[in-house]
Design a protein around this motif. Structure first.
Motif, PDB file in Angstrom:
ATOM      1  N   ALA A 118     -13.996  -7.502   0.308  1.00 17.61           N
ATOM      2  CA  ALA A 118     -13.721  -7.335   1.735  1.00 17.61           C
ATOM      3  C   ALA A 118     -13.786  -5.869   2.162  1.00 17.61           C
ATOM      4  CB  ALA A 118     -12.358  -7.919   2.076  1.00 17.61           C
ATOM      5  N   ALA A 119     -13.661  -4.967   1.193  1.00 17.15           N
ATOM      6  CA  ALA A 119     -13.725  -3.541   1.507  1.00 17.15           C
ATOM      7  C   ALA A 119     -15.097  -3.130   2.014  1.00 17.15           C
ATOM      8  CB  ALA A 119     -13.362  -2.724   0.270  1.00 17.15           C
ATOM      9  N   ASP A 120     -16.121  -3.921   1.712  1.00 21.21           N
ATOM     10  CA  ASP A 120     -17.485  -3.568   2.120  1.00 21.21           C
ATOM     11  C   ASP A 120     -17.601  -3.379   3.628  1.00 21.21           C
ATOM     12  OD1 ASP A 120     -18.294  -3.646  -0.498  1.00 21.21           O
ATOM     13  OD2 ASP A 120     -19.290  -5.596  -0.353  1.00 21.21           O
ATOM     14  N   ALA A 121     -16.741  -4.075   4.377  1.00 21.47           N
ATOM     15  CA  ALA A 121     -16.807  -3.982   5.841  1.00 21.47           C
ATOM     16  C   ALA A 121     -16.487  -2.582   6.349  1.00 21.47           C
ATOM     17  CB  ALA A 121     -15.843  -4.985   6.470  1.00 21.47           C
ATOM     18  N   TYR A 122     -15.821  -1.778   5.515  1.00 22.94           N
ATOM     19  CA  TYR A 122     -15.412  -0.440   5.941  1.00 22.94           C
ATOM     20  C   TYR A 122     -16.312   0.661   5.389  1.00 22.94           C
ATOM     21  CZ  TYR A 122     -11.164  -2.809   7.439  1.00 22.94           C
ATOM     22  OH  TYR A 122     -10.281  -3.650   8.049  1.00 22.94           O
ATOM     23  N   VAL A 123     -17.277   0.298   4.569  1.00 28.92           N
ATOM     24  CA  VAL A 123     -18.189   1.297   4.013  1.00 28.92           C
ATOM     25  C   VAL A 123     -19.003   1.925   5.138  1.00 28.92           C
ATOM     26  CG1 VAL A 123     -20.203   1.644   2.536  1.00 28.92           C
ATOM     27  CG2 VAL A 123     -18.317   0.204   1.744  1.00 28.92           C
ATOM     28  N   GLY A 124     -19.031   3.241   5.168  1.00 35.21           N
ATOM     29  CA  GLY A 124     -19.758   3.934   6.227  1.00 35.21           C
ATOM     30  C   GLY A 124     -18.970   4.084   7.512  1.00 35.21           C
ATOM     31  N   ILE A 125     -17.760   3.526   7.530  1.00 31.93           N
ATOM     32  CA  ILE A 125     -16.907   3.612   8.717  1.00 31.93           C
ATOM     33  C   ILE A 125     -15.695   4.481   8.428  1.00 31.93           C
ATOM     34  CG2 ILE A 125     -15.451   2.277  10.294  1.00 31.93           C
ATOM     35  CD1 ILE A 125     -17.504   0.012   9.999  1.00 31.93           C
ATOM     36  N   ALA A 126     -14.947   4.135   7.377  1.00 34.66           N
ATOM     37  CA  ALA A 126     -13.847   4.984   6.925  1.00 34.66           C
ATOM     38  C   ALA A 126     -14.411   6.132   6.086  1.00 34.66           C
ATOM     39  CB  ALA A 126     -12.851   4.168   6.108  1.00 34.66           C
ATOM     40  N   ASP A 127     -13.610   7.176   5.932  1.00 35.26           N
ATOM     41  CA  ASP A 127     -14.015   8.299   5.086  1.00 35.26           C
ATOM     42  C   ASP A 127     -13.600   8.092   3.637  1.00 35.26           C
ATOM     43  OD1 ASP A 127     -15.090  10.484   7.003  1.00 35.26           O
ATOM     44  OD2 ASP A 127     -13.280   9.746   7.978  1.00 35.26           O
ATOM     45  N   ARG A 128     -12.556   7.288   3.426  1.00 37.34           N
ATOM     46  CA  ARG A 128     -12.101   6.960   2.076  1.00 37.34           C
ATOM     47  C   ARG A 128     -11.419   5.600   2.107  1.00 37.34           C
ATOM     48  NH1 ARG A 128     -10.893  10.077  -2.547  1.00 37.34           N
ATOM     49  NH2 ARG A 128     -11.005  12.020  -1.337  1.00 37.34           N
ATOM     50  N   LEU A 129     -11.622   4.816   1.054  1.00 28.64           N
ATOM     51  CA  LEU A 129     -10.900   3.564   0.878  1.00 28.64           C
ATOM     52  C   LEU A 129      -9.838   3.760  -0.192  1.00 28.64           C
ATOM     53  CD1 LEU A 129     -13.816   0.965   0.916  1.00 28.64           C
ATOM     54  CD2 LEU A 129     -12.366   1.702   2.815  1.00 28.64           C
ATOM     55  N   LEU A 130      -8.691   3.127   0.011  1.00 23.93           N
ATOM     56  CA  LEU A 130      -7.594   3.225  -0.942  1.00 23.93           C
ATOM     57  C   LEU A 130      -7.190   1.811  -1.349  1.00 23.93           C
ATOM     58  CD1 LEU A 130      -5.612   5.253  -2.289  1.00 23.93           C
ATOM     59  CD2 LEU A 130      -4.047   4.776  -0.383  1.00 23.93           C
ATOM     60  N   PHE A 131      -7.442   1.471  -2.603  1.00 22.25           N
ATOM     61  CA  PHE A 131      -7.125   0.129  -3.096  1.00 22.25           C
ATOM     62  C   PHE A 131      -5.671   0.094  -3.559  1.00 22.25           C
ATOM     63  CE2 PHE A 131     -11.722   0.557  -3.529  1.00 22.25           C
ATOM     64  CZ  PHE A 131     -12.148  -0.611  -2.896  1.00 22.25           C
ATOM     65  N   ASP A 132      -4.876  -0.746  -2.887  1.00 24.16           N
ATOM     66  CA  ASP A 132      -3.442  -0.825  -3.126  1.00 24.16           C
ATOM     67  C   ASP A 132      -3.068  -2.284  -3.408  1.00 24.16           C
ATOM     68  OD1 ASP A 132      -0.780  -0.132  -3.320  1.00 24.16           O
ATOM     69  OD2 ASP A 132      -0.517   0.333  -1.191  1.00 24.16           O
ATOM     70  N   ALA A 133      -1.942  -2.491  -4.056  1.00 24.78           N
ATOM     71  CA  ALA A 133      -1.507  -3.853  -4.363  1.00 24.78           C
ATOM     72  C   ALA A 133      -1.088  -4.580  -3.092  1.00 24.78           C
ATOM     73  CB  ALA A 133      -0.346  -3.818  -5.350  1.00 24.78           C
ATOM     74  N   LYS A 134      -1.511  -5.824  -2.981  1.00 27.60           N
ATOM     75  CA  LYS A 134      -1.118  -6.653  -1.834  1.00 27.60           C
ATOM     76  C   LYS A 134       0.360  -7.012  -1.973  1.00 27.60           C
ATOM     77  CE  LYS A 134      -4.065  -9.449  -0.010  1.00 27.60           C
ATOM     78  NZ  LYS A 134      -4.999 -10.575   0.255  1.00 27.60           N
ATOM     79  N   THR A 135       1.120  -6.776  -0.924  1.00 27.65           N
ATOM     80  CA  THR A 135       2.540  -7.094  -0.956  1.00 27.65           C
ATOM     81  C   THR A 135       2.744  -8.571  -0.615  1.00 27.65           C
ATOM     82  OG1 THR A 135       2.738  -6.345   1.339  1.00 27.65           O
ATOM     83  CG2 THR A 135       3.275  -4.762  -0.379  1.00 27.65           C
ATOM     84  N   PRO A 136       3.882  -9.150  -0.991  1.00 31.92           N
ATOM     85  CA  PRO A 136       4.121 -10.570  -0.723  1.00 31.92           C
ATOM     86  C   PRO A 136       4.114 -10.882   0.773  1.00 31.92           C
ATOM     87  CG  PRO A 136       5.721  -9.705  -2.305  1.00 31.92           C
ATOM     88  CD  PRO A 136       4.987  -8.530  -1.749  1.00 31.92           C
ATOM     89  N   ASP A 137       3.750 -12.099   1.120  1.00 30.56           N
ATOM     90  CA  ASP A 137       3.802 -12.529   2.518  1.00 30.56           C
ATOM     91  C   ASP A 137       5.215 -12.339   3.058  1.00 30.56           C
ATOM     92  OD1 ASP A 137       1.167 -13.256   2.360  1.00 30.56           O
ATOM     93  OD2 ASP A 137       1.559 -15.394   2.070  1.00 30.56           O
ATOM     94  N   GLY A 138       5.306 -11.750   4.232  1.00 33.94           N
ATOM     95  CA  GLY A 138       6.607 -11.561   4.846  1.00 33.94           C
ATOM     96  C   GLY A 138       7.316 -10.293   4.415  1.00 33.94           C
ATOM     97  N   ALA A 139       6.706  -9.505   3.520  1.00 34.72           N
ATOM     98  CA  ALA A 139       7.341  -8.255   3.080  1.00 34.72           C
ATOM     99  C   ALA A 139       7.425  -7.277   4.249  1.00 34.72           C
ATOM    100  CB  ALA A 139       6.546  -7.635   1.938  1.00 34.72           C
ATOM    101  N   ALA A 140       8.498  -6.489   4.268  1.00 36.67           N
ATOM    102  CA  ALA A 140       8.702  -5.539   5.367  1.00 36.67           C
ATOM    103  C   ALA A 140       7.726  -4.379   5.297  1.00 36.67           C
ATOM    104  CB  ALA A 140      10.135  -5.021   5.343  1.00 36.67           C
ATOM    105  N   LEU A 141       7.248  -4.069   4.095  1.00 36.84           N
ATOM    106  CA  LEU A 141       6.385  -2.913   3.908  1.00 36.84           C
ATOM    107  C   LEU A 141       5.002  -3.346   3.431  1.00 36.84           C
ATOM    108  CD1 LEU A 141       8.847  -0.546   2.000  1.00 36.84           C
ATOM    109  CD2 LEU A 141       8.378  -0.596   4.458  1.00 36.84           C
ATOM    110  N   PRO A 142       3.942  -2.655   3.888  1.00 37.26           N
ATOM    111  CA  PRO A 142       2.594  -2.968   3.426  1.00 37.26           C
ATOM    112  C   PRO A 142       2.233  -2.281   2.115  1.00 37.26           C
ATOM    113  CG  PRO A 142       2.485  -1.305   5.120  1.00 37.26           C
ATOM    114  CD  PRO A 142       3.939  -1.668   4.982  1.00 37.26           C
TER     115      PRO A 142
END
Length: 214
Positions: A118-142
């Motif tokens: 899904a990161a491909d959608a941001y290639v050439g648009i963002a200056d850097r991508l940062l791959f982070d762990a997905k937090t649980p559904d409903g978590a207060a923090l991303p």
């Protein structure tokens, strides 16, 4: 092999900003998100960013920000990048980049291989991508929860743009993370804390040393 970039994120005191700089961090990050224990207000962010020397990038971390928020954060001219950690679309990322003229990072929440794709959608648009762990559904923090994803999902990643690894990094696993992913940048927050939101100078130093030895 080129030097691995290091971002110490969620800094909130002058002492810890200074420690990150002395330890060799290439980037310092400041969180402006009220639900986060690392939240700093506009004035604090500008004061902390001013401590970092010119060769250290100063990154504001925000979640689905509106233009008024970004205008306030960037008004002092202290920041060099905006990290978007919400559900910002490629169009929104492009609009922020055009309007504010700063480097724009987009965090990609990862649990499965499909999330990497899904990161491909941001290639050439963002200056850097940062791959982070997905937090649980409903978590207060991303992010910033000390979670990690399966780093082997990034093995062999060929992106035509800068990227970095975040989520669950620590002093003890930095070498493994870099060996598995070949990440050109590592981004740590909770892994160098003594308590949520409280950065530990010794841990910052130890993490940067561990990365430098890779």
């Amino acid at each position: 092999m080129s030097r691995i970039a290091i971002k110490i994120c969620g800094l909130s005191t002058s002492d810890t900003v200074g420690a990150a700089v002395r330890a060799g961090a290439s980037h310092v990050g400041f969180v402006h998100f009220r639900k986060s224990p690392r939240h700093v207000d506009v004035g604090q962010m500008q004061s902390l960013a001013a401590i970092a020397p010119a060769h250290v990038e100063r990154v504001a971390v925000v979640v689905d920000p509106d233009d008024d928020m970004l205008a306030a954060l960037t008004a002092g001219g202290m920041l060099s990048a905006i990290q978007l950690h919400g559900k910002e679309s490629p169009d929104r990322v492009a609009a922020i980049r055009r309007r504010f003229g700063l480097s724009v990072w987009k965090a990609i929440s990862v649990k499965t291989r499909a999330d990497i794709a899904a990161a491909d959608a941001y290639v050439g648009i963002a200056d850097r991508l940062l791959f982070d762990a997905k937090t649980p559904d409903g978590a207060a923090l991303p992010g910033g929860m000390g979670l990690r994803f399966d780093w082997t999902l990034l093995r062999g990643l060929a992106l035509p743009m800068p990227w970095g690894l975040s989520g669950g990094l620590g002093i003890g696993n930095a070498a493994d993370a870099i060996r598995i992913t070949d990440a050109p940048l590592v981004d740590i927050s909770s892994g160098v804390e003594s308590a949520p939101g409280i950065k530990d100078v010794d841990k910052i130093m130890a993490f940067c040393k561990a990365v430098a030895q890779c």
